[in-house]
Design a protein around this motif. Structure first.
Motif, PDB file in Angstrom:
ATOM      1  N   ALA A 185       1.031 -33.064 -21.383  1.00  0.00           N
ATOM      2  CA  ALA A 185      -0.394 -32.889 -21.657  1.00  0.00           C
ATOM      3  C   ALA A 185      -0.817 -31.491 -21.222  1.00  0.00           C
ATOM      4  CB  ALA A 185      -1.202 -33.946 -20.911  1.00  0.00           C
ATOM      5  N   PRO A 186      -1.753 -30.878 -21.961  1.00  0.00           N
ATOM      6  CA  PRO A 186      -2.222 -29.557 -21.550  1.00  0.00           C
ATOM      7  C   PRO A 186      -2.986 -29.644 -20.235  1.00  0.00           C
ATOM      8  CG  PRO A 186      -3.501 -30.376 -23.398  1.00  0.00           C
ATOM      9  CD  PRO A 186      -2.403 -31.364 -23.156  1.00  0.00           C
ATOM     10  N   ARG A 187      -2.961 -28.588 -19.489  1.00  0.00           N
ATOM     11  CA  ARG A 187      -3.705 -28.538 -18.223  1.00  0.00           C
ATOM     12  C   ARG A 187      -5.190 -28.471 -18.543  1.00  0.00           C
ATOM     13  NH1 ARG A 187      -2.790 -26.003 -12.714  1.00  0.00           N
ATOM     14  NH2 ARG A 187      -4.877 -25.412 -12.079  1.00  0.00           N
ATOM     15  N   PRO A 196     -26.881 -24.032 -18.680  1.00  0.00           N
ATOM     16  CA  PRO A 196     -26.242 -24.530 -17.464  1.00  0.00           C
ATOM     17  C   PRO A 196     -25.215 -25.601 -17.800  1.00  0.00           C
ATOM     18  CG  PRO A 196     -28.420 -25.480 -17.683  1.00  0.00           C
ATOM     19  CD  PRO A 196     -28.247 -24.501 -18.807  1.00  0.00           C
ATOM     20  N   GLY A 197     -24.160 -25.623 -17.030  1.00  0.00           N
ATOM     21  CA  GLY A 197     -23.124 -26.628 -17.248  1.00  0.00           C
ATOM     22  C   GLY A 197     -21.847 -26.223 -16.546  1.00  0.00           C
ATOM     23  N   ARG A 198     -20.816 -27.036 -16.781  1.00  0.00           N
ATOM     24  CA  ARG A 198     -19.503 -26.789 -16.176  1.00  0.00           C
ATOM     25  C   ARG A 198     -18.544 -26.343 -17.277  1.00  0.00           C
ATOM     26  NH1 ARG A 198     -18.096 -31.143 -11.598  1.00  0.00           N
ATOM     27  NH2 ARG A 198     -16.591 -29.512 -11.238  1.00  0.00           N
ATOM     28  N   PRO A 199     -18.033 -25.127 -17.195  1.00  0.00           N
ATOM     29  CA  PRO A 199     -17.055 -24.668 -18.185  1.00  0.00           C
ATOM     30  C   PRO A 199     -15.800 -25.544 -18.151  1.00  0.00           C
ATOM     31  CG  PRO A 199     -17.898 -22.822 -16.910  1.00  0.00           C
ATOM     32  CD  PRO A 199     -18.374 -24.077 -16.231  1.00  0.00           C
ATOM     33  N   VAL A 200     -15.251 -25.794 -19.328  1.00  0.00           N
ATOM     34  CA  VAL A 200     -14.056 -26.623 -19.467  1.00  0.00           C
ATOM     35  C   VAL A 200     -12.976 -25.792 -20.137  1.00  0.00           C
ATOM     36  CG1 VAL A 200     -13.090 -28.735 -20.461  1.00  0.00           C
ATOM     37  CG2 VAL A 200     -15.474 -28.710 -19.677  1.00  0.00           C
ATOM     38  N   GLN A 201     -11.778 -25.869 -19.580  1.00  0.00           N
ATOM     39  CA  GLN A 201     -10.637 -25.119 -20.102  1.00  0.00           C
ATOM     40  C   GLN A 201      -9.491 -26.082 -20.373  1.00  0.00           C
ATOM     41  OE1 GLN A 201      -8.452 -22.355 -17.408  1.00  0.00           O
ATOM     42  NE2 GLN A 201      -9.356 -20.804 -18.740  1.00  0.00           N
ATOM     43  N   VAL A 202      -8.881 -25.941 -21.537  1.00  0.00           N
ATOM     44  CA  VAL A 202      -7.695 -26.721 -21.899  1.00  0.00           C
ATOM     45  C   VAL A 202      -6.574 -25.706 -22.099  1.00  0.00           C
ATOM     46  CG1 VAL A 202      -6.629 -28.233 -23.596  1.00  0.00           C
ATOM     47  CG2 VAL A 202      -9.018 -28.595 -22.952  1.00  0.00           C
ATOM     48  N   GLY A 203      -5.533 -25.827 -21.289  1.00  0.00           N
ATOM     49  CA  GLY A 203      -4.493 -24.799 -21.306  1.00  0.00           C
ATOM     50  C   GLY A 203      -5.126 -23.500 -20.849  1.00  0.00           C
ATOM     51  N   SER A 204      -5.002 -22.455 -21.624  1.00  0.00           N
ATOM     52  CA  SER A 204      -5.637 -21.179 -21.281  1.00  0.00           C
ATOM     53  C   SER A 204      -6.871 -20.920 -22.143  1.00  0.00           C
ATOM     54  CB  SER A 204      -4.635 -20.038 -21.452  1.00  0.00           C
ATOM     55  OG  SER A 204      -4.201 -19.981 -22.796  1.00  0.00           O
ATOM     56  N   GLN A 205      -7.318 -21.924 -22.883  1.00  0.00           N
ATOM     57  CA  GLN A 205      -8.438 -21.767 -23.814  1.00  0.00           C
ATOM     58  C   GLN A 205      -9.720 -22.365 -23.238  1.00  0.00           C
ATOM     59  OE1 GLN A 205      -7.874 -23.809 -27.528  1.00  0.00           O
ATOM     60  NE2 GLN A 205      -9.737 -22.998 -28.420  1.00  0.00           N
ATOM     61  N   ASP A 206     -10.796 -21.568 -23.231  1.00  0.00           N
ATOM     62  CA  ASP A 206     -12.111 -22.081 -22.880  1.00  0.00           C
ATOM     63  C   ASP A 206     -12.607 -22.891 -24.072  1.00  0.00           C
ATOM     64  OD1 ASP A 206     -12.109 -20.727 -20.432  1.00  0.00           O
ATOM     65  OD2 ASP A 206     -12.940 -18.917 -21.343  1.00  0.00           O
ATOM     66  N   VAL A 207     -12.943 -24.167 -23.839  1.00  0.00           N
ATOM     67  CA  VAL A 207     -13.301 -25.036 -24.967  1.00  0.00           C
ATOM     68  C   VAL A 207     -14.773 -25.409 -25.005  1.00  0.00           C
ATOM     69  CG1 VAL A 207     -10.962 -25.956 -25.226  1.00  0.00           C
ATOM     70  CG2 VAL A 207     -12.611 -27.153 -23.747  1.00  0.00           C
ATOM     71  N   GLY A 208     -15.529 -25.063 -23.971  1.00  0.00           N
ATOM     72  CA  GLY A 208     -16.957 -25.332 -24.009  1.00  0.00           C
ATOM     73  C   GLY A 208     -17.555 -25.540 -22.635  1.00  0.00           C
ATOM     74  N   ILE A 209     -18.840 -25.875 -22.663  1.00  0.00           N
ATOM     75  CA  ILE A 209     -19.614 -26.133 -21.457  1.00  0.00           C
ATOM     76  C   ILE A 209     -20.010 -27.609 -21.464  1.00  0.00           C
ATOM     77  CG2 ILE A 209     -21.753 -25.609 -20.214  1.00  0.00           C
ATOM     78  CD1 ILE A 209     -19.883 -23.249 -20.202  1.00  0.00           C
ATOM     79  N   ALA A 210     -19.782 -28.276 -20.349  1.00  0.00           N
ATOM     80  CA  ALA A 210     -20.117 -29.698 -20.233  1.00  0.00           C
ATOM     81  C   ALA A 210     -21.310 -29.874 -19.300  1.00  0.00           C
ATOM     82  CB  ALA A 210     -18.923 -30.474 -19.691  1.00  0.00           C
ATOM     83  N   HIS A 228     -10.083 -31.492 -28.796  1.00  0.00           N
ATOM     84  CA  HIS A 228      -8.924 -30.605 -28.654  1.00  0.00           C
ATOM     85  C   HIS A 228      -7.619 -31.365 -28.500  1.00  0.00           C
ATOM     86  CE1 HIS A 228     -12.255 -27.872 -28.128  1.00  0.00           C
ATOM     87  NE2 HIS A 228     -11.418 -26.969 -28.602  1.00  0.00           N
ATOM     88  N   GLY A 229      -7.641 -32.653 -28.853  1.00  0.00           N
ATOM     89  CA  GLY A 229      -6.414 -33.446 -28.899  1.00  0.00           C
ATOM     90  C   GLY A 229      -5.806 -33.781 -27.555  1.00  0.00           C
ATOM     91  N   VAL A 230      -6.617 -33.759 -26.507  1.00  0.00           N
ATOM     92  CA  VAL A 230      -6.103 -34.085 -25.174  1.00  0.00           C
ATOM     93  C   VAL A 230      -6.133 -35.601 -25.007  1.00  0.00           C
ATOM     94  CG1 VAL A 230      -6.442 -33.777 -22.704  1.00  0.00           C
ATOM     95  CG2 VAL A 230      -6.912 -31.885 -24.274  1.00  0.00           C
ATOM     96  N   PRO A 231      -5.023 -36.213 -24.622  1.00  0.00           N
ATOM     97  CA  PRO A 231      -4.990 -37.667 -24.456  1.00  0.00           C
ATOM     98  C   PRO A 231      -5.901 -38.106 -23.306  1.00  0.00           C
ATOM     99  CG  PRO A 231      -2.941 -36.695 -23.678  1.00  0.00           C
ATOM    100  CD  PRO A 231      -3.735 -35.583 -24.299  1.00  0.00           C
ATOM    101  N   PRO A 232      -6.504 -39.293 -23.422  1.00  0.00           N
ATOM    102  CA  PRO A 232      -7.446 -39.750 -22.407  1.00  0.00           C
ATOM    103  C   PRO A 232      -6.853 -39.900 -21.011  1.00  0.00           C
ATOM    104  CG  PRO A 232      -7.070 -41.458 -24.058  1.00  0.00           C
ATOM    105  CD  PRO A 232      -6.331 -40.237 -24.508  1.00  0.00           C
ATOM    106  N   GLU A 233      -5.552 -40.097 -20.921  1.00  0.00           N
ATOM    107  CA  GLU A 233      -4.932 -40.263 -19.606  1.00  0.00           C
ATOM    108  C   GLU A 233      -4.506 -38.934 -18.971  1.00  0.00           C
ATOM    109  OE1 GLU A 233      -1.667 -40.590 -22.676  1.00  0.00           O
ATOM    110  OE2 GLU A 233      -3.667 -41.409 -22.486  1.00  0.00           O
ATOM    111  N   ALA A 234      -4.785 -37.823 -19.630  1.00  0.00           N
ATOM    112  CA  ALA A 234      -4.400 -36.514 -19.084  1.00  0.00           C
ATOM    113  C   ALA A 234      -5.156 -36.252 -17.786  1.00  0.00           C
ATOM    114  CB  ALA A 234      -4.712 -35.407 -20.093  1.00  0.00           C
TER     115      ALA A 234
END
Length: 67
Positions: A6-8, A21-35, A48-54
Protein backbone atom coordinates in the motif's frame (compact mmCIF):
# COMPACT_ATOMS: atom_id res chain seq x y z
CA UNK A 1 -3.86 -6.76 0.99
CA UNK A 2 -0.28 -6.57 2.19
CA UNK A 3 0.36 -3.23 3.93
CA UNK A 4 3.85 -3.17 2.46
CA UNK A 5 2.37 -2.82 -1.02
CA UNK A 6 0.00 0.00 0.00
CA UNK A 7 1.24 3.53 -0.67
CA UNK A 8 2.40 5.52 2.33
CA UNK A 9 -0.37 7.83 3.54
CA UNK A 10 0.42 10.88 5.67
CA UNK A 11 -2.08 13.35 7.14
CA UNK A 12 -0.28 16.52 8.22
CA UNK A 13 -1.22 19.04 10.96
CA UNK A 14 -3.96 21.63 10.43
CA UNK A 15 -2.96 24.66 8.42
CA UNK A 16 -4.54 27.60 6.65
CA UNK A 17 -3.60 28.02 3.05
CA UNK A 18 -4.90 28.92 -0.40
CA UNK A 19 -7.26 25.91 -0.35
CA UNK A 20 -8.61 26.89 3.07
CA UNK A 21 -8.08 25.45 6.54
CA UNK A 22 -7.56 21.73 6.79
CA UNK A 23 -5.05 18.91 7.03
CA UNK A 24 -2.94 18.25 3.92
CA UNK A 25 -3.01 14.63 2.79
CA UNK A 26 -0.18 12.92 0.94
CA UNK A 27 -0.24 9.53 -0.78
CA UNK A 28 3.24 8.32 -1.61
CA UNK A 29 5.05 11.51 -2.61
CA UNK A 30 1.93 13.13 -4.10
CA UNK A 31 -0.11 15.82 -2.34
CA UNK A 32 -3.71 14.72 -2.95
CA UNK A 33 -5.72 17.40 -1.17
CA UNK A 34 -6.82 19.09 2.01
CA UNK A 35 -9.08 17.28 4.48
CA UNK A 36 -11.43 18.99 6.92
CA UNK A 37 -12.64 15.70 8.42
CA UNK A 38 -12.01 11.95 8.45
CA UNK A 39 -14.66 11.66 5.71
CA UNK A 40 -12.48 13.87 3.48
CA UNK A 41 -9.44 11.67 4.16
CA UNK A 42 -11.49 8.57 3.32
CA UNK A 43 -12.74 10.15 0.08
CA UNK A 44 -9.24 11.25 -0.99
CA UNK A 45 -7.83 7.78 -0.35
CA UNK A 46 -10.61 6.10 -2.33
CA UNK A 47 -10.09 8.56 -5.22
CA UNK A 48 -6.41 7.59 -5.31
CA UNK A 49 -6.95 3.84 -5.09
CA UNK A 50 -5.69 3.42 -1.54
CA UNK A 51 -7.19 0.33 0.12
CA UNK A 52 -9.26 1.01 3.25
CA UNK A 53 -6.96 -1.08 5.44
CA UNK A 54 -3.85 0.93 4.49
CA UNK A 55 -2.09 2.43 7.50
CA UNK A 56 -2.25 6.19 7.92
CA UNK A 57 0.50 8.22 9.59
CA UNK A 58 -1.09 11.10 11.52
CA UNK A 59 1.16 14.09 12.23
CA UNK A 60 0.14 16.87 14.59
CA UNK A 61 -2.75 14.95 16.10
CA UNK A 62 -4.81 11.89 15.32
CA UNK A 63 -8.00 11.14 13.39
CA UNK A 64 -9.97 13.18 15.94
CA UNK A 65 -7.86 16.37 15.55
CA UNK A 66 -9.54 18.83 13.17
CA UNK A 67 -8.97 22.20 14.87
Amino acid sequence: MNHRSAPRVVVFPMESGPQGPGRPVQVGSQDVGIAESWDDVDRLLREHGVPPEAPVLWRGGDADTWE
